[in-house]
Design a protein around this motif. Structure first.
Motif, PDB file in Angstrom:
ATOM      1  N   ALA A 296      -8.395  -5.444   6.428  1.00 57.77           N
ATOM      2  CA  ALA A 296      -9.704  -5.045   5.897  1.00 57.77           C
ATOM      3  C   ALA A 296      -9.939  -3.548   6.083  1.00 57.77           C
ATOM      4  CB  ALA A 296     -10.809  -5.838   6.585  1.00 57.77           C
ATOM      5  N   VAL A 297      -9.577  -3.030   7.251  1.00 56.10           N
ATOM      6  CA  VAL A 297      -9.723  -1.589   7.502  1.00 56.10           C
ATOM      7  C   VAL A 297      -8.911  -0.786   6.480  1.00 56.10           C
ATOM      8  CG1 VAL A 297      -9.179   0.270   9.127  1.00 56.10           C
ATOM      9  CG2 VAL A 297     -10.277  -1.824   9.943  1.00 56.10           C
ATOM     10  N   LEU A 298      -7.704  -1.238   6.204  1.00 60.16           N
ATOM     11  CA  LEU A 298      -6.844  -0.528   5.254  1.00 60.16           C
ATOM     12  C   LEU A 298      -7.387  -0.630   3.831  1.00 60.16           C
ATOM     13  CD1 LEU A 298      -3.343  -1.461   6.698  1.00 60.16           C
ATOM     14  CD2 LEU A 298      -4.348   0.834   6.566  1.00 60.16           C
ATOM     15  N   ILE A 299      -7.954  -1.776   3.478  1.00 55.26           N
ATOM     16  CA  ILE A 299      -8.560  -1.909   2.153  1.00 55.26           C
ATOM     17  C   ILE A 299      -9.711  -0.924   2.003  1.00 55.26           C
ATOM     18  CG2 ILE A 299     -10.070  -3.427   0.788  1.00 55.26           C
ATOM     19  CD1 ILE A 299      -8.168  -5.699   1.384  1.00 55.26           C
ATOM     20  N   TRP A 300     -10.532  -0.803   3.022  1.00 54.66           N
ATOM     21  CA  TRP A 300     -11.628   0.173   2.963  1.00 54.66           C
ATOM     22  C   TRP A 300     -11.096   1.597   2.857  1.00 54.66           C
ATOM     23  CZ3 TRP A 300     -17.179  -0.018   3.671  1.00 54.66           C
ATOM     24  CH2 TRP A 300     -17.697  -1.311   3.491  1.00 54.66           C
ATOM     25  N   PHE A 301     -10.018   1.883   3.576  1.00 60.80           N
ATOM     26  CA  PHE A 301      -9.414   3.220   3.490  1.00 60.80           C
ATOM     27  C   PHE A 301      -8.906   3.492   2.077  1.00 60.80           C
ATOM     28  CE2 PHE A 301      -5.460   5.748   3.640  1.00 60.80           C
ATOM     29  CZ  PHE A 301      -5.981   6.950   4.093  1.00 60.80           C
ATOM     30  N   ARG A 302      -8.245   2.525   1.480  1.00 61.52           N
ATOM     31  CA  ARG A 302      -7.679   2.714   0.148  1.00 61.52           C
ATOM     32  C   ARG A 302      -8.764   2.753  -0.925  1.00 61.52           C
ATOM     33  NH1 ARG A 302      -3.188   4.807  -1.049  1.00 61.52           N
ATOM     34  NH2 ARG A 302      -2.611   3.323  -2.667  1.00 61.52           N
ATOM     35  N   HIS A 303      -9.950   2.255  -0.608  1.00 61.51           N
ATOM     36  CA  HIS A 303     -11.046   2.267  -1.574  1.00 61.51           C
ATOM     37  C   HIS A 303     -12.035   3.401  -1.317  1.00 61.51           C
ATOM     38  CE1 HIS A 303      -9.663  -1.783  -2.651  1.00 61.51           C
ATOM     39  NE2 HIS A 303     -10.457  -1.717  -3.694  1.00 61.51           N
ATOM     40  N   ARG A 304     -11.638   4.420  -0.589  1.00 56.85           N
ATOM     41  CA  ARG A 304     -12.589   5.462  -0.223  1.00 56.85           C
ATOM     42  C   ARG A 304     -13.142   6.193  -1.459  1.00 56.85           C
ATOM     43  NH1 ARG A 304      -7.454   6.693   0.955  1.00 56.85           N
ATOM     44  NH2 ARG A 304      -6.616   8.762   0.490  1.00 56.85           N
TER      45      ARG A 304
ATOM     46  N   LEU B  37       0.813  -1.210   0.000  1.00 51.26           N
ATOM     47  CA  LEU B  37       0.000   0.000   0.000  1.00 51.26           C
ATOM     48  C   LEU B  37       0.853   1.270   0.000  1.00 51.26           C
ATOM     49  CD1 LEU B  37      -2.318  -1.984   0.581  1.00 51.26           C
ATOM     50  CD2 LEU B  37      -3.109  -0.424   2.362  1.00 51.26           C
ATOM     51  N   PHE B  38       1.960   1.229   0.748  1.00 51.89           N
ATOM     52  CA  PHE B  38       2.797   2.419   0.912  1.00 51.89           C
ATOM     53  C   PHE B  38       4.262   2.056   0.652  1.00 51.89           C
ATOM     54  CE2 PHE B  38      -0.751   2.530   4.001  1.00 51.89           C
ATOM     55  CZ  PHE B  38      -1.483   3.577   3.471  1.00 51.89           C
ATOM     56  N   PRO B  39       4.631   1.750  -0.601  1.00 48.36           N
ATOM     57  CA  PRO B  39       5.989   1.281  -0.901  1.00 48.36           C
ATOM     58  C   PRO B  39       7.019   2.413  -0.852  1.00 48.36           C
ATOM     59  CG  PRO B  39       4.721   1.490  -2.916  1.00 48.36           C
ATOM     60  CD  PRO B  39       3.770   1.768  -1.791  1.00 48.36           C
ATOM     61  N   VAL B  40       8.094   2.155  -0.164  1.00 45.73           N
ATOM     62  CA  VAL B  40       9.136   3.162  -0.027  1.00 45.73           C
ATOM     63  C   VAL B  40       9.748   3.510  -1.376  1.00 45.73           C
ATOM     64  CG1 VAL B  40      10.938   1.427   0.429  1.00 45.73           C
ATOM     65  CG2 VAL B  40      11.229   3.783   1.268  1.00 45.73           C
ATOM     66  N   TRP B  41       9.766   2.541  -2.307  1.00 46.91           N
ATOM     67  CA  TRP B  41      10.395   2.762  -3.601  1.00 46.91           C
ATOM     68  C   TRP B  41       9.577   3.686  -4.503  1.00 46.91           C
ATOM     69  CZ3 TRP B  41      14.375   0.620  -1.687  1.00 46.91           C
ATOM     70  CH2 TRP B  41      14.322  -0.605  -1.022  1.00 46.91           C
ATOM     71  N   LEU B  42       8.303   3.887  -4.201  1.00 44.98           N
ATOM     72  CA  LEU B  42       7.426   4.704  -5.050  1.00 44.98           C
ATOM     73  C   LEU B  42       6.887   5.919  -4.302  1.00 44.98           C
ATOM     74  CD1 LEU B  42       5.320   1.916  -6.853  1.00 44.98           C
ATOM     75  CD2 LEU B  42       7.429   3.018  -7.630  1.00 44.98           C
ATOM     76  N   GLY B  43       7.651   6.404  -3.339  1.00 47.58           N
ATOM     77  CA  GLY B  43       7.202   7.568  -2.584  1.00 47.58           C
ATOM     78  C   GLY B  43       5.969   7.297  -1.756  1.00 47.58           C
ATOM     79  N   PHE B  44       5.801   6.037  -1.312  1.00 47.11           N
ATOM     80  CA  PHE B  44       4.698   5.610  -0.450  1.00 47.11           C
ATOM     81  C   PHE B  44       3.334   5.686  -1.137  1.00 47.11           C
ATOM     82  CE2 PHE B  44       8.105   7.321   2.242  1.00 47.11           C
ATOM     83  CZ  PHE B  44       8.443   6.174   2.938  1.00 47.11           C
ATOM     84  N   ARG B  45       3.331   5.654  -2.482  1.00 48.18           N
ATOM     85  CA  ARG B  45       2.072   5.633  -3.237  1.00 48.18           C
ATOM     86  C   ARG B  45       1.975   4.286  -3.946  1.00 48.18           C
ATOM     87  NH1 ARG B  45       3.948  10.889  -4.192  1.00 48.18           N
ATOM     88  NH2 ARG B  45       4.830  10.259  -6.202  1.00 48.18           N
ATOM     89  N   GLY B  46       1.205   3.375  -3.358  1.00 51.97           N
ATOM     90  CA  GLY B  46       1.138   2.023  -3.872  1.00 51.97           C
ATOM     91  C   GLY B  46      -0.249   1.601  -4.307  1.00 51.97           C
ATOM     92  N   GLY B  47      -0.508   0.298  -4.209  1.00 53.18           N
ATOM     93  CA  GLY B  47      -1.765  -0.264  -4.671  1.00 53.18           C
ATOM     94  C   GLY B  47      -2.836  -0.286  -3.593  1.00 53.18           C
ATOM     95  N   LYS B  48      -3.922  -0.971  -3.901  1.00 52.09           N
ATOM     96  CA  LYS B  48      -5.045  -1.042  -2.969  1.00 52.09           C
ATOM     97  C   LYS B  48      -5.039  -2.318  -2.146  1.00 52.09           C
ATOM     98  CE  LYS B  48      -7.921   2.129  -5.579  1.00 52.09           C
ATOM     99  NZ  LYS B  48      -9.211   2.359  -6.269  1.00 52.09           N
ATOM    100  N   GLY B  49      -4.178  -3.254  -2.482  1.00 51.44           N
ATOM    101  CA  GLY B  49      -3.898  -4.365  -1.583  1.00 51.44           C
ATOM    102  C   GLY B  49      -4.777  -5.584  -1.680  1.00 51.44           C
ATOM    103  N   VAL B  50      -5.672  -5.660  -2.677  1.00 44.90           N
ATOM    104  CA  VAL B  50      -6.626  -6.766  -2.696  1.00 44.90           C
ATOM    105  C   VAL B  50      -5.929  -8.098  -2.953  1.00 44.90           C
ATOM    106  CG1 VAL B  50      -8.697  -7.695  -3.782  1.00 44.90           C
ATOM    107  CG2 VAL B  50      -8.490  -5.228  -3.400  1.00 44.90           C
ATOM    108  N   ALA B  51      -5.056  -8.158  -3.959  1.00 41.53           N
ATOM    109  CA  ALA B  51      -4.348  -9.410  -4.250  1.00 41.53           C
ATOM    110  C   ALA B  51      -3.478  -9.828  -3.076  1.00 41.53           C
ATOM    111  CB  ALA B  51      -3.510  -9.265  -5.514  1.00 41.53           C
ATOM    112  N   THR B  52      -2.762  -8.872  -2.501  1.00 39.88           N
ATOM    113  CA  THR B  52      -1.906  -9.181  -1.353  1.00 39.88           C
ATOM    114  C   THR B  52      -2.738  -9.654  -0.171  1.00 39.88           C
ATOM    115  OG1 THR B  52      -0.395  -7.456  -2.127  1.00 39.88           O
ATOM    116  CG2 THR B  52      -0.046  -8.283   0.095  1.00 39.88           C
ATOM    117  N   PHE B  53      -3.903  -9.074   0.002  1.00 41.10           N
ATOM    118  CA  PHE B  53      -4.831  -9.466   1.062  1.00 41.10           C
ATOM    119  C   PHE B  53      -5.218 -10.941   0.931  1.00 41.10           C
ATOM    120  CE2 PHE B  53      -9.416  -9.877   2.193  1.00 41.10           C
ATOM    121  CZ  PHE B  53      -9.335  -9.628   3.551  1.00 41.10           C
TER     122      PHE B  53
END
Length: 212
Positions: free
Chosen positions: A185-193, A102-118
């Motif tokens: 799950a909380v983080l997925i909801w946050f990323r899907h706001r 979700l917050f990758p250091v290599w991309l300035g902490f702008r990552g994905g929404k995490g569903v596959a990783t979840f």
């Protein structure tokens, strides 16, 4: 007894850092850049996950991204759990990998929404839980054909599933797994706001439709 107390704090810190760095690997960005020369962050939604990689027209790259994004969370959890014989260590490593995606250091902490990783995490943590959550995703997708809604419903259901009496199916000690499912799950909801806002407006794209 070890798992009730948990590994030493220093060990948990190392596990968390290792999991985070593994989760931070942006496979979608790497694969599309290497194969097509494009930056997936400048395509479609700008997301780095498999759904947006698919918008490059490369189903093979999207599938590879899906597997690798799911796998990095699962690998982090399984390695930590095996090394330290601890569900707590595994959950921390897996949760850290999820944060890394979700917050990758290599991309300035702008990552994905995490569903596959979840889903990779859930399957590695307790396969019955992962299968139940996955079946929920499929059911919601079949009924409504909205990917984000499927992710939201299945992630919300996962902590409930984690508390069900599934010991006969091989579910391990539920406390670390249930906490991991709840926090992710909380983080997925946050990323899907933004998706949630579009769902309320009725403007969220359906599966197979071009992005609005």
């Amino acid at each position: 007894m070890q798992d009730l107390v948990g590994p030493a704090l220093g060990t948990l810190a190392v596990v968390a850092i290792g999991g985070y760095l593994l989760g931070s690997i942006p496979f979608g960005v790497i694969l599309t850049r290497l194969v097509t020369g494009e930056d997936v962050r400048k395509i479609g939604s700008g997301n780095i996950g498999a759904t947006n990689v698919l918008r490059t027209g490369r189903k093979d790259l999207a599938f590879a991204t899906l597997i690798l994004d799911a796998g990095k969370g699962a690998v982090a959890l399984l390695i930590a759990r095996a090394l330290f014989d601890s569900e707590v260590a595994g959950a921390i490593a897996g949760g850290a990998a999820f944060l890394g995606h979700l917050f990758p250091v290599w991309l300035g902490f702008r990552g994905g929404k995490g569903v596959a990783t979840f889903f990779g995490l859930l399957i590695a943590a307790a396969w019955p839980l992962g299968l139940l959550a996955g079946a929920t995703w499929i059911l919601v997708a079949a009924l409504f054909r909205i990917s984000s809604l499927s992710a939201l419903v299945s992630s919300a259901a996962a902590p409930i599933y984690a508390l069900l009496p599934l010991a006969a199916l091989g579910l391990p000690a539920p406390q670390p797994v249930a906490v991991l499912a709840l926090l992710t799950a909380v983080l997925i909801w946050f990323r899907h706001r933004e998706n949630i806002a579009r769902l309320f407006k009725g403007t969220e794209p359906r599966i197979g439709a071009a992005k609005a």
